[in-house]
Design a protein around this motif. Sequence first.
Motif, PDB file in Angstrom:
ATOM      1  N   UNK A 249       0.844  -1.186   0.000  1.00  0.00           N
ATOM      2  CA  UNK A 249       0.000   0.000   0.000  1.00  0.00           C
ATOM      3  C   UNK A 249       0.885   1.243   0.000  1.00  0.00           C
ATOM      4  N   UNK A 250       0.567   2.221  -0.847  1.00  0.00           N
ATOM      5  CA  UNK A 250       1.394   3.428  -0.959  1.00  0.00           C
ATOM      6  C   UNK A 250       1.492   4.162   0.370  1.00  0.00           C
ATOM      7  N   UNK A 251       0.428   4.162   1.139  1.00  0.00           N
ATOM      8  CA  UNK A 251       0.434   4.835   2.444  1.00  0.00           C
ATOM      9  C   UNK A 251       1.482   4.204   3.357  1.00  0.00           C
ATOM     10  N   UNK A 252       1.549   2.877   3.353  1.00  0.00           N
ATOM     11  CA  UNK A 252       2.543   2.179   4.163  1.00  0.00           C
ATOM     12  C   UNK A 252       3.944   2.463   3.643  1.00  0.00           C
ATOM     13  N   UNK A 253       4.097   2.375   2.331  1.00  0.00           N
ATOM     14  CA  UNK A 253       5.403   2.581   1.701  1.00  0.00           C
ATOM     15  C   UNK A 253       5.930   3.996   1.962  1.00  0.00           C
TER      16      UNK A 253
END
Length: 334
Positions: A249-253
């Motif tokens: 997930x981009x938010x996690x990354x």
Amino acid sequence: MFKHLPKYTAGIAAAAILALSGVANSAMADPIKLRISTPAVESDWHAKMLTVFKDELEKKAPGEFDVEIHLNASLFKQGTEPAAMQRGNLDMAMISAQDIAKQIPAWSVFTAGYLIRDPDHQRHVFHSDIGKEFYKIVADDMNIEILDVGYLGTRQLDLRGDKKIETPADLAGVKLRMPGSDAWLFLGNALGANATPLAFGEVYTGLQTGTIDAQDNPLPTVKAAKFYEVTNQIVLTGHLVDAVFLSMAKKTYDGLSEEQQKIVHDAAEVATLYNNVHRIGDEEKLIEFFKEQGLKVYKPDVAAFREKVQKAYLNSDFAKDWPKGIVERINAIK
């Protein structure tokens, strides 16, 4: 504590103690939790690949990550993982080009027959500028960061009868079972056969009774479903080299430091290579297994099949969503 030191020295010492305390507290910070969901079973190389990913992170960044691997679609059902990552309910998953194409039609190019030639070509394509471009689209439009590509399997033809299949013309009139979607049926017809929709659970009986003449699947599926018991030959058309994309997930990354992002990418590369080596090895061993079962296993005129199938796709509605010149660019990668 510092009564025997000059005032300024005592102040410096106190500050040093506080700084060291901060470093210690930072080191003791909670690790970054990464929850991964997959439909893969424990014995699948894709499942084992995730353990390699987890172990590699621990080796490169001890204590910084807490990786939870949820197998057997126990956390999210297959196909629902992209939406879960987009909602912020899931950190990582292995997604397919078919999954991505539902939201980004340009990605349907990677679901087309005879675009990717083999696992090595697949890796070169997605490690090239083409991969960077398509990964960026996913990051921008889906808020999902693709870490690396893994080999899912190559679909081959499995037929009744002894008629040798050399070119697409030899499949004329052959009732080839395909999954029931328009995209799959298009591929079956493009190969030159009479594509026939049939549920997977009915394929064995269909081959046994002659309701269908052939089916297509990666070799491990042919063995697992025992289709070799009711067929006579396997034609190594290699018409679809499928992929799986280890993604976050981009938010996690985006919440990772640059160093952590690099560690995550490096761990993904080690994990996907591990998967590829073992999966390719299994497919090579299966060829001998099928021969031992009495089946003829051979390669047809693959160039003739590729030419016919690519022409069919380029003249279809599917190609309208593909970036101009993308097929030529992919074909040019060695």
